[in-house]
Motif scaffolding. Structure first.
Motif, mmCIF file in Angstrom:
data_model
loop_
_atom_site.group_PDB
_atom_site.id
_atom_site.type_symbol
_atom_site.label_atom_id
_atom_site.label_comp_id
_atom_site.label_asym_id
_atom_site.label_seq_id
_atom_site.Cartn_x
_atom_site.Cartn_y
_atom_site.Cartn_z
ATOM 1 N N TYR A 153 47.102 40.253 47.377
ATOM 2 C CA TYR A 153 45.753 39.917 46.450
ATOM 3 C C TYR A 153 45.979 39.072 45.558
ATOM 4 O O TYR A 153 47.167 38.503 45.014
ATOM 5 C CB TYR A 153 45.497 41.290 45.722
ATOM 6 C CG TYR A 153 46.364 41.713 44.605
ATOM 7 C CD1 TYR A 153 46.048 41.514 43.311
ATOM 8 C CD2 TYR A 153 47.609 42.425 44.995
ATOM 9 C CE1 TYR A 153 46.791 41.808 42.347
ATOM 10 C CE2 TYR A 153 48.317 42.796 43.887
ATOM 11 C CZ TYR A 153 47.959 42.797 42.657
ATOM 12 O OH TYR A 153 48.896 42.888 41.733
ATOM 13 N N ARG A 191 45.910 38.138 41.674
ATOM 14 C CA ARG A 191 45.944 38.824 40.552
ATOM 15 C C ARG A 191 45.062 38.060 39.271
ATOM 16 O O ARG A 191 44.965 38.648 38.261
ATOM 17 C CB ARG A 191 47.573 38.753 40.079
ATOM 18 C CG ARG A 191 48.109 37.505 40.057
ATOM 19 C CD ARG A 191 49.550 37.711 39.657
ATOM 20 N NE ARG A 191 50.163 36.336 39.893
ATOM 21 C CZ ARG A 191 51.122 35.992 38.565
ATOM 22 N NH1 ARG A 191 51.178 36.602 37.579
ATOM 23 N NH2 ARG A 191 51.734 34.884 38.820
ATOM 24 N N PRO A 235 41.327 40.687 37.974
ATOM 25 C CA PRO A 235 41.698 41.990 37.631
ATOM 26 C C PRO A 235 40.647 42.954 37.954
ATOM 27 O O PRO A 235 39.353 42.521 37.862
ATOM 28 C CB PRO A 235 42.147 42.092 36.475
ATOM 29 C CG PRO A 235 41.421 41.167 35.562
ATOM 30 C CD PRO A 235 41.370 39.952 36.635
ATOM 31 N N PRO A 236 40.810 44.231 38.336
ATOM 32 C CA PRO A 236 39.645 45.048 38.611
ATOM 33 C C PRO A 236 38.787 45.155 37.386
ATOM 34 O O PRO A 236 39.555 45.200 36.225
ATOM 35 C CB PRO A 236 40.490 46.310 38.959
ATOM 36 C CG PRO A 236 41.677 45.980 39.500
ATOM 37 C CD PRO A 236 42.099 44.735 38.735
ATOM 38 N N PRO A 237 37.605 45.431 37.273
ATOM 39 C CA PRO A 237 36.663 45.796 38.401
ATOM 40 C C PRO A 237 36.046 44.420 39.080
ATOM 41 O O PRO A 237 35.252 44.334 39.846
ATOM 42 C CB PRO A 237 35.508 46.580 37.858
ATOM 43 C CG PRO A 237 35.407 45.815 36.387
ATOM 44 C CD PRO A 237 36.853 45.468 36.137
ATOM 45 N N VAL A 289 35.303 41.816 41.597
ATOM 46 C CA VAL A 289 35.394 41.621 43.062
ATOM 47 C C VAL A 289 35.355 39.889 43.367
ATOM 48 O O VAL A 289 33.949 39.270 43.102
ATOM 49 C CB VAL A 289 34.183 42.430 43.618
ATOM 50 C CG1 VAL A 289 34.061 42.148 45.328
ATOM 51 C CG2 VAL A 289 34.119 43.611 43.372
ATOM 52 N N SER A 342 40.339 39.578 45.466
ATOM 53 C CA SER A 342 41.004 40.157 44.370
ATOM 54 C C SER A 342 41.362 41.746 44.668
ATOM 55 O O SER A 342 40.901 42.222 45.664
ATOM 56 C CB SER A 342 39.686 40.358 43.236
ATOM 57 O OG SER A 342 38.763 41.301 43.842
ATOM 58 N N MET A 343 41.963 42.467 43.910
ATOM 59 C CA MET A 343 42.689 43.727 44.140
ATOM 60 C C MET A 343 41.179 44.720 44.491
ATOM 61 O O MET A 343 41.185 45.400 45.308
ATOM 62 C CB MET A 343 43.249 44.352 42.922
ATOM 63 C CG MET A 343 43.559 45.741 43.227
ATOM 64 S SD MET A 343 44.903 46.263 44.463
ATOM 65 C CE MET A 343 46.392 45.470 43.667
ATOM 66 N N GLN A 344 40.272 44.545 43.390
ATOM 67 C CA GLN A 344 39.053 45.353 43.755
ATOM 68 C C GLN A 344 38.277 44.945 44.984
ATOM 69 O O GLN A 344 37.670 45.919 45.674
ATOM 70 C CB GLN A 344 38.058 44.926 42.648
ATOM 71 C CG GLN A 344 36.855 45.889 42.463
ATOM 72 C CD GLN A 344 37.207 47.483 42.242
ATOM 73 O OE1 GLN A 344 37.883 47.761 41.089
ATOM 74 N NE2 GLN A 344 36.930 48.282 43.002
ATOM 75 N N TRP A 396 39.888 44.193 47.800
ATOM 76 C CA TRP A 396 40.693 44.980 48.613
ATOM 77 C C TRP A 396 40.489 46.632 48.446
ATOM 78 O O TRP A 396 40.146 47.166 49.754
ATOM 79 C CB TRP A 396 42.360 44.713 48.685
ATOM 80 C CG TRP A 396 42.569 43.626 49.236
ATOM 81 C CD1 TRP A 396 43.048 42.440 48.401
ATOM 82 C CD2 TRP A 396 42.503 43.065 50.537
ATOM 83 N NE1 TRP A 396 43.405 41.407 49.446
ATOM 84 C CE2 TRP A 396 42.858 41.673 50.867
ATOM 85 C CE3 TRP A 396 42.188 43.628 51.832
ATOM 86 C CZ2 TRP A 396 42.982 41.020 51.818
ATOM 87 C CZ3 TRP A 396 42.253 42.971 53.010
ATOM 88 C CH2 TRP A 396 42.696 41.687 53.007
ATOM 89 N N VAL A 397 40.374 46.904 47.482
ATOM 90 C CA VAL A 397 39.828 48.513 47.414
ATOM 91 C C VAL A 397 38.748 48.809 47.855
ATOM 92 O O VAL A 397 38.428 49.837 48.609
ATOM 93 C CB VAL A 397 39.961 48.835 45.802
ATOM 94 C CG1 VAL A 397 39.415 50.185 45.692
ATOM 95 C CG2 VAL A 397 41.472 48.613 45.382
ATOM 96 N N ASP A 398 37.624 48.049 47.734
ATOM 97 C CA ASP A 398 36.415 48.386 48.598
ATOM 98 C C ASP A 398 36.254 48.141 49.752
ATOM 99 O O ASP A 398 35.565 48.941 50.610
ATOM 100 C CB ASP A 398 35.321 47.242 47.801
ATOM 101 C CG ASP A 398 35.133 47.452 46.249
ATOM 102 O OD1 ASP A 398 35.370 48.519 45.663
ATOM 103 O OD2 ASP A 398 34.391 46.571 45.646
#
Length: 120
Positions: free
Chosen positions: A63, A65, A68-70, A72, A105-107, A109-111
């Protein structure tokens, strides 16, 4: 291990992985590692959406960095960007110019993971 030497994009990644799975006689994928340094989310989505491929039990992804979250962030796939990385001699200078605008982004990937029943 299967090696693919050639062009890869979100539109042909499922075919390439499908051939590798078939060549191995695999009925499952234990680990799918995605680290292309370019539009990784789009490759993952293409692979997960292809119902002819076994769903990986686990995914390992890189990801960005810088977002950062949130936030997207998903880099758009572009053949031109792939062309920029086509020679080893030039790739590090191109990477240095674009490193903050690469990947997901991390978010993001989370989504994406949640859409397909995965979680962090």
């Amino acid at each position: 291990v299967q090696v693919h030497e050639g062009y890869i994009s979100p539109t042909n990644v499922s075919e390439i992985i499908g051939r590798a799975v078939e060549a191995q006689g695999a009925t499952s994928i234990s680990l799918l590692k995605i680290d292309l340094d370019h539009a990784d989310c789009h490759f993952a989505r293409a692979l997960l959406a292809d119902r002819s491929l076994p769903r990986p039990k686990l995914m390992s992804v890189e990801y960005n960095r810088a977002f950062p979250p949130p936030i997207v962030y998903k880099e758009r796939f572009s053949d031109a960007t792939v062309d920029d990385f086509s020679s080893v001699e030039d790739s590090w200078s191109v990477f240095g110019q674009r490193r903050h605008w690469m990947g997901c982004s991390m978010q993001a990937w989370v989504d994406l993971a949640a859409e397909w029943g995965y979680r962090l």
